[in-house]
Design a protein around this motif. Structure first.
Motif, PDB file in Angstrom:
ATOM      1  N   UNK A   1       0.836  -1.198   0.000  1.00 26.40           N
ATOM      2  CA  UNK A   1       0.000   0.000   0.000  1.00 26.40           C
ATOM      3  C   UNK A   1       0.874   1.252   0.000  1.00 26.40           C
ATOM      4  N   UNK A   2       0.449   2.237  -0.799  1.00 22.52           N
ATOM      5  CA  UNK A   2       1.216   3.473  -0.890  1.00 22.52           C
ATOM      6  C   UNK A   2       0.309   4.668  -0.618  1.00 22.52           C
ATOM      7  N   UNK A   3       0.907   5.699  -0.010  1.00 23.97           N
ATOM      8  CA  UNK A   3       0.165   6.912   0.344  1.00 23.97           C
ATOM      9  C   UNK A   3       0.873   8.124  -0.256  1.00 23.97           C
ATOM     10  N   UNK A   4       0.107   9.210  -0.405  1.00 19.67           N
ATOM     11  CA  UNK A   4       0.684  10.449  -0.928  1.00 19.67           C
ATOM     12  C   UNK A   4       1.571  11.114   0.118  1.00 19.67           C
ATOM     13  N   UNK A   5       2.729  11.578  -0.335  1.00 18.98           N
ATOM     14  CA  UNK A   5       3.655  12.258   0.575  1.00 18.98           C
ATOM     15  C   UNK A   5       3.019  13.508   1.164  1.00 18.98           C
ATOM     16  N   UNK A   6       2.246  14.264   0.318  1.00 14.94           N
ATOM     17  CA  UNK A   6       1.672  15.519   0.829  1.00 14.94           C
ATOM     18  C   UNK A   6       0.612  15.298   1.911  1.00 14.94           C
ATOM     19  N   UNK A   7       0.126  14.020   2.051  1.00 15.37           N
ATOM     20  CA  UNK A   7      -0.853  13.723   3.098  1.00 15.37           C
ATOM     21  C   UNK A   7      -0.202  13.242   4.393  1.00 15.37           C
ATOM     22  N   UNK A   8       1.110  13.057   4.370  1.00 14.72           N
ATOM     23  CA  UNK A   8       1.803  12.646   5.590  1.00 14.72           C
ATOM     24  C   UNK A   8       1.708  13.789   6.606  1.00 14.72           C
ATOM     25  N   UNK A   9       1.331  13.498   7.860  1.00 17.09           N
ATOM     26  CA  UNK A   9       1.040  14.583   8.820  1.00 17.09           C
ATOM     27  C   UNK A   9       2.129  15.645   8.936  1.00 17.09           C
ATOM     28  N   UNK A  10       3.404  15.228   9.047  1.00 13.81           N
ATOM     29  CA  UNK A  10       4.485  16.207   9.229  1.00 13.81           C
ATOM     30  C   UNK A  10       4.699  17.061   7.991  1.00 13.81           C
ATOM     31  N   UNK A  11       4.293  16.520   6.800  1.00 14.70           N
ATOM     32  CA  UNK A  11       4.425  17.292   5.564  1.00 14.70           C
ATOM     33  C   UNK A  11       3.172  18.124   5.314  1.00 14.70           C
ATOM     34  N   UNK A  12       2.004  17.548   5.634  1.00 11.50           N
ATOM     35  CA  UNK A  12       0.734  18.227   5.377  1.00 11.50           C
ATOM     36  C   UNK A  12       0.624  19.537   6.160  1.00 11.50           C
ATOM     37  N   UNK A  13       1.167  19.563   7.360  1.00 10.98           N
ATOM     38  CA  UNK A  13       1.084  20.766   8.190  1.00 10.98           C
ATOM     39  C   UNK A  13       1.809  21.943   7.541  1.00 10.98           C
ATOM     40  N   UNK A  14       2.854  21.646   6.742  1.00  8.82           N
ATOM     41  CA  UNK A  14       3.614  22.696   6.070  1.00  8.82           C
ATOM     42  C   UNK A  14       3.167  22.852   4.624  1.00  8.82           C
ATOM     43  N   UNK A  15       2.939  21.717   3.966  1.00 14.13           N
ATOM     44  CA  UNK A  15       2.488  21.718   2.578  1.00 14.13           C
ATOM     45  C   UNK A  15       3.631  21.769   1.590  1.00 14.13           C
ATOM     46  N   UNK A  16       3.377  21.215   0.412  1.00 11.99           N
ATOM     47  CA  UNK A  16       4.373  21.241  -0.651  1.00 11.99           C
ATOM     48  C   UNK A  16       4.073  22.328  -1.687  1.00 11.99           C
ATOM     49  N   UNK A  17       2.963  23.025  -1.523  1.00 10.91           N
ATOM     50  CA  UNK A  17       2.623  24.090  -2.452  1.00 10.91           C
ATOM     51  C   UNK A  17       3.216  25.412  -1.951  1.00 10.91           C
ATOM     52  N   UNK A  18       3.035  26.453  -2.712  1.00 11.44           N
ATOM     53  CA  UNK A  18       3.493  27.783  -2.300  1.00 11.44           C
ATOM     54  C   UNK A  18       5.001  27.941  -2.241  1.00 11.44           C
ATOM     55  N   UNK A  19       5.733  27.245  -3.115  1.00  8.22           N
ATOM     56  CA  UNK A  19       7.189  27.319  -3.109  1.00  8.22           C
ATOM     57  C   UNK A  19       7.689  28.716  -3.528  1.00  8.22           C
TER      58      UNK A  19
END
Length: 549
Positions: free
Chosen positions: A501-519
């Motif tokens: 099973x694989x999950x999206x990196x952007x949904x990982x809690x430590x990443x989601x709190x910061x987000x990968x958008x808005x670079x």
């Protein structure tokens, strides 16, 4: 050669500093030279030697004087001619033996105290001043060294210069070298005239030494209100008597004598002595070279290099080959690198201006250079030294930790780390320049950076709205977001749970709190901070130095 004598607190240094045009605060009255108002052009061509020798410890005697010559002598002279002037001053002041020795300080062995004082005098002699002020030039020196310093000044005076110095308690040998003496007590003159006439004058007003003694000691006793060794007179009454005697017997004759004195040959042609001795670029290039030569010893000290190497290797071992299946560990590594390279350059930069304050005040008071040329030279000169160590750290840690083995993620991650280092350095410069107290600046810097780290979205992922605005000011939050963006992209997955099973990196809690958008927004925000913090530091520095142009 005029010596100002008087006990501590009598006003010697205050008067000398005022005459040299270096006394700040709200002042009344006026100072004139040859009947003309004191100007910045005159100040730039008047020597002023402070009591404490403010010199760069890692520069040699020759380097110190050559750099000063390049900054203070006019642009009509070539670099070679300016260097020859410095060499001539070294010969004149008897510094040839230690010309290649470093200045040193309390922690670094260098030249002797007397040689250090002569270097300070030499810096002022480079401009060949008609008038030279010195504040306690013999302070902290033994009698023999003090004799050499005063003998040197005596020779300068006989060479056609006027030398004005404060001196606390000269020996009798020194006293008889002074052409004139001014005795002060609580801001009031008690005597002005030839040193050899002082004892006769005080005897004429009822104060004579009871035993043979050093004239300077006797004068200081009188300035303290002590008329004889076994006197029980009221000290205040003695002082008042001497002040009244000066006004009655000496004041008018001193004024008439000074009106007929040979005038001091000071430059008054504003065209000949312009606003600055050299161009902006010349000032910048000299300050840039001098700054690198002085600060490289501190920036690349063995202790700092070992510190960074140990932390880099330890980090690499702790996160050894942690692939994307250990996403929490990888995110933790980026946050640690972000935190470490937030604090490290911050504290390096905080100490910069407090340590440079005395030098900046001294050189700016002499009108040696523009504040803008100094600031740009320091800012750009620190870049290569401040960016080498984080580059070494990131290179070691990145490959040991097993992050993406590709040039793109590596170089973009390195760029982001250096970008955040510049921002943290700017914050440190701003805090140091604004506070100018190392302890207070350290505490303030710690509080601000810890606040930024706490609000960056790693420790607390559900920040209350009423305090969540802090993250928009946080260097750590923007840098952390950019670092994650160099390693992970939107839509990228990682193994989570069993069964492939694989999950999206952007949904990982430590990443989601910061987000990968808005670079892009994060990059722009850091750019504004890099410029903004340095502007704050520049404005804060404008209050240092007398010539604020």
């Amino acid at each position: 050669m005029l010596a100002m004598l008087g006990p501590s607190g009598s006003g010697k240094t205050t008067l000398l500093t005022a005459l040299g045009g270096r006394l700040g605060g709200r002042l009344g009255g006026s100072i004139t030279y040859n009947g003309k108002p004191f100007s910045n052009a005159m100040k730039r061509n008047t020597g002023f030697v402070t009591q404490d020798d403010v010199l760069y410890p890692h520069l040699t005697v020759t380097e110190t004087l050559v750099y000063t010559a390049l900054l203070r002598l006019p642009k009509t002279l070539t670099k070679q001619e300016k260097s020859r002037h410095a060499e001539a001053v070294i010969e004149q002041l008897g510094l040839s033996r230690c010309r290649n020795s470093i200045i040193g300080d309390h922690f670094l062995r260098g030249v002797s105290g007397g040689e250090r004082k002569r270097v300070s005098i030499g810096q002022e002699m480079l401009i060949n001043p008609s008038l030279l002020f010195l504040d306690e030039p013999t302070s902290g020196l033994d009698s023999t060294t003090a004799q050499k310093i005063v003998s040197t000044l005596w020779e300068l005076a006989n060479g056609g210069r006027t030398v004005v110095m404060t001196i606390h308690q000269p020996s009798s040998r020194l006293y008889y070298m002074f052409h004139k003496v001014l005795l002060l007590s609580e801001g009031n003159p008690l005597f002005f005239g030839k040193g050899c006439d002082a004892l006769d004058y005080f005897a004429s007003v009822g104060f004579a030494p009871s035993v043979a003694m050093n004239p300077a000691d006797f004068l200081l006793d009188l300035a303290n209100g002590v008329s004889t060794a076994d006197s029980h007179e009221d000290q205040t009454a003695v002082k008042q008597t001497l002040v009244s005697a000066y006004k009655a017997n000496l004041s008018e004759s001193v004024k008439s004598e000074l009106a007929n004195e040979i005038q001091i040959h000071l430059p008054t042609d504003s065209k000949q002595f312009g606003r600055w001795s050299n161009t902006w670029w010349d000032q910048f290039s000299v300050l840039f070279r001098r700054g690198i030569k002085e600060r490289k010893h501190e920036s690349f000290s063995a202790l700092k290099i070992i510190q960074v190497l140990v932390v880099a290797i330890l980090s690499g071992l702790l996160w050894w080959q942690s692939d994307i299946s250990h996403l929490q560990d990888q995110v933790g590594l980026f946050f640690f690198a972000n935190g470490f390279w937030g604090f490290y350059p911050l504290f390096q930069a905080i100490f910069t201006f407090p340590q440079e304050r005395l030098m900046l005040a001294k050189e700016r008071s002499s009108g040696m250079y523009r504040l803008s040329s100094y600031f740009m030279a320091l800012t750009l000169g620190d870049l290569p030294m401040e960016l080498v160590l984080p580059t070494v750290f990131f290179t070691i840690t990145y490959w040991m930790a097993g992050l993406k083995p590709a040039a793109g993620p590596f170089f973009s991650g390195l760029f982001v780390l250096l970008y955040s280092v510049l921002c943290a350095q700017g914050l440190g410069l701003a805090i140091g320049a604004a506070v100018m107290d190392m302890k207070a600046a350290t505490v303030l810097g710690s509080v601000i950076m810890l606040t930024f780290l706490l609000a960056s979205g790693y420790y607390v992922q559900h920040v209350p709205v009423f305090i969540g605005w802090i993250k928009y000011l946080s260097i750590s939050q923007y840098a952390f977001k950019l670092l994650l963006g160099t390693q992970y992209s939107v839509g990228e997955t990682y193994p989570c749970g069993g069964g492939g099973r694989r999950c999206l990196v952007e949904d990982f809690p430590a990443v989601k709190a910061v987000g990968l958008d808005g670079q892009v927004v994060s990059a722009v925000a850091l750019a504004l901070m890099i410029v903004g913090y340095r502007l704050i530091a520049y404005v804060a520095l404008m209050r240092i130095g007398v010539i604020k142009k």
